[in-house]
Design a protein around this motif. Structure first.
Motif, PDB file in Angstrom:
ATOM      1  N   ALA A 298      38.776  42.137  36.914  1.00  0.00           N
ATOM      2  CA  ALA A 298      40.151  42.509  36.872  1.00  0.00           C
ATOM      3  C   ALA A 298      40.870  41.070  37.470  1.00  0.00           C
ATOM      4  CB  ALA A 298      40.285  43.936  37.721  1.00  0.00           C
ATOM      5  N   GLU A 299      40.160  40.884  38.410  1.00  0.00           N
ATOM      6  CA  GLU A 299      40.808  39.676  39.302  1.00  0.00           C
ATOM      7  C   GLU A 299      41.876  40.017  40.136  1.00  0.00           C
ATOM      8  OE1 GLU A 299      38.074  38.414  38.953  1.00  0.00           O
ATOM      9  OE2 GLU A 299      37.536  38.109  36.949  1.00  0.00           O
ATOM     10  N   SER A 300      43.108  40.657  39.642  1.00  0.00           N
ATOM     11  CA  SER A 300      44.146  40.692  40.196  1.00  0.00           C
ATOM     12  C   SER A 300      45.169  41.833  39.506  1.00  0.00           C
ATOM     13  CB  SER A 300      45.021  39.501  40.381  1.00  0.00           C
ATOM     14  OG  SER A 300      46.337  39.631  41.032  1.00  0.00           O
ATOM     15  N   GLY A 301      45.965  42.617  40.462  1.00  0.00           N
ATOM     16  CA  GLY A 301      46.879  43.426  39.752  1.00  0.00           C
ATOM     17  C   GLY A 301      48.249  42.810  39.787  1.00  0.00           C
ATOM     18  N   ASN A 302      48.312  41.591  40.128  1.00  0.00           N
ATOM     19  CA  ASN A 302      49.597  40.807  39.980  1.00  0.00           C
ATOM     20  C   ASN A 302      49.675  40.172  39.129  1.00  0.00           C
ATOM     21  OD1 ASN A 302      51.662  38.855  40.624  1.00  0.00           O
ATOM     22  ND2 ASN A 302      51.476  39.355  42.973  1.00  0.00           N
ATOM     23  N   ASN A 303      50.589  40.261  37.929  1.00  0.00           N
ATOM     24  CA  ASN A 303      50.789  39.536  36.829  1.00  0.00           C
ATOM     25  C   ASN A 303      51.084  38.058  36.963  1.00  0.00           C
ATOM     26  OD1 ASN A 303      50.622  42.082  35.479  1.00  0.00           O
ATOM     27  ND2 ASN A 303      52.711  42.194  35.113  1.00  0.00           N
TER      28      ASN A 303
END
Length: 496
Positions: A298-303
């Motif tokens: 997933a790494e990050s929820g920030n686009n």
């Protein structure tokens, strides 16, 4: 002689990487395998073979982290005592750090990527005094002392490769020794069904080696191997260690249909933006075949951070949450990894990213509490040319220059993404990441820790629950104490 340096404390896996190399020379050259996971003193074992005078070529597979220490110590000791040997390293570490490896003075050649063709061709060239400079996938030091890299070979049709010599491996170490008890089953098989990955994430060590290329064995070939080991040695579960098992929906479904009556459980790695496009019928078939849990980066929820990482696809924060929720109806556990502490222009922006990811992880857990969360601290990899790599260098970060530096305690932890040594991360930021991880693992202990019974899970959940609810992560000593006493298992550094 092929050497698999120690990479695990108690859990052994079939040494697939060197078994592929063994298959490449089988029937042409005599070979032996030494597995550092199975030997109390692997250097002594290697020397016992070399003392016979029958071995000249040594192949090491070397990953960063724990495996590197034993590889370096063994290579140095062997080269000093047996200087006539030709030492050939393969694996992610030497391919990504060729200068440190070749200037050490005790490694002669590096196989840069797959060695199925390169390794036997190199041995042939050295054995018969022929030129090796045009063999693909090689890195070596030329007569002027400069590092030379040959061209990359096209990825080989995996079905065309010779079968892995499991029966001969069994003469060195019983195959049953490699089939360990895990969350998945009593006798878990480790297997590689493909090589490479078709994406170019800027934080991934696979990218410089495979350059966005992927090749997989056919579903029938994979099934044949798995079935053979199940029937002969009793394997009842599979860990697919492919960088990306689910690249092809058609192959995944075909394999699942072949496996559905075998009563085996399995795990593999995938991308969210790839697998979210799979049809419901495909996900149903995958689960029906025994797939219980799938690892996703997933790494990050920030686009914006996802773009910075060059995830190379269409993944978004919303997609990460939606897919975690979607998998609930198929009873497949999503195992999401997140990378906290990516480089940013100011400390405030680094801290903001960490805080954002903590809140986002809690949102994922809210929509699907069964989601397994793996937390890493950002560790640079030498993916030269990427924007993130340029940012890393601009911050003052440098990789070690010698092999001895790589096995210092700090760098060994770094290679497990636990001690980043990165200039943009303050001790307070690291503490916040670690403390949140501790509390999170208290409220949601990993399902893969088979030693943690229901009573212990309930107890640690009660202890950690209030902290999690009110966002109080500092000084979670009571949770750490329970995790230490109960020897809590973290899958990101200890596997299942």
């Amino acid at each position: 002689m092929l050497f698999n340096p120690k990479s695990a404390i108690n859990k052994y896996r079939i040494p697939n990487s060197i078994l592929n190399i063994a298959a490449s020379v089988d029937g042409k050259y005599d070979w032996v395998i030494v597995d550092g996971n199975c030997e109390a003193d692997p250097i002594k074992k290697i020397e016992s073979y070399l003392n016979t005078g029958e071995f000249k070529y040594l192949g090491f597979t070397v990953m960063p982290g724990p495996q590197l220490r034993q590889a370096i110590l063994a290579a140095k000791a062997i080269k000093e005592k047996f200087p006539y040997t030709k030492m050939i390293w393969g694996g992610y570490f030497p391919s990504n750090q060729p200068n440190a490896v070749l200037y050490s003075g005790y490694v002669d050649f590096i196989i840069n990527g797959p060695g199925d063709h390169a390794f036997p061709k190199l041995v042939d060239a050295l054995e018969y005094g022929q030129p090796f400079e045009f063999i693909k996938n090689l890195i070596y030091k030329d007569p002027d002392g400069k590092i030379s890299k040959t061209a990359k070979e096209d990825l080989i049709d995996q079905d065309s490769l010779p079968p892995l010599p499991y029966d001969k491996l069994n003469t060195f170490y019983p195959i049953t020794k490699f089939l360990g008890k895990t969350y998945l089953g009593e006798k878990t098989l480790a297997y590689h069904s493909s090589i490479g990955c078709p994406f170019t994430c800027s934080f991934c060590a696979v990218v410089p080696i495979y350059e966005a290329r992927w090749k997989g064995k056919s579903a029938q070939a994979v099934y044949k191997d798995v079935k053979y080991i199940k029937d002969k040695w009793g394997a009842d579960a599979i860990e697919f260690h492919d960088n990306n098992f689910f690249v092809s929906e058609k192959r995944a479904v075909e394999f699942s249909n072949l496996m559905k009556d075998e009563n085996m459980t399995w795990w593999g790695m995938a991308r969210i933006d790839t697998m979210s496009k799979f049809k419901d019928s495909s996900l149903e078939a995958i689960r029906a075949s025994g797939c219980k849990i799938i690892f996703f980066g997933a790494e990050s929820g920030n686009n914006e951070v996802l773009a910075q990482m060059d995830k190379g696809g269409t993944q978004t924060g919303n997609q990460i949450i939606e897919f975690a929720e979607r998998l609930k109806k198929f009873d497949i556990i999503p195992e999401y990894s997140f990378v906290l502490g990516t480089p940013a222009p100011t400390p405030e922006k680094v801290q903001a990213q960490i805080d954002f990811e903590i809140d986002f992880i809690k949102k994922v857990k809210h929509v699907n509490p069964k989601t397994e969360i793996i937390i890493y601290t950002y560790s640079p990899v030498p993916t030269e040319g990427s924007e993130m790599y340029k940012q890393v260098l601009a911050s003052g970060f440098r990789f070690p220059q010698t092999l001895e530096d790589w096995i210092s305690p700090a760098w060994e932890s770094f290679d497990l993404r636990k001690n980043p040594l990165t200039p943009w991360l303050t001790p307070e930021m690291i503490d916040k990441i670690r403390n949140f991880e501790t509390v999170l693992n208290g409220v949601y202990p990993t399902v893969t820790d088979i030693r943690l019974n229901a009573l212990k899970r309930r107890a640690i959940k009660i202890v950690a629950g209030l902290r999690y609810k009110v966002n109080l992560y500092k000084y979670p000593y009571e949770i750490k104490l329970l995790q230490k006493v109960w020897r809590y298992r973290q899958p990101e550094i200890q596997g299942f």
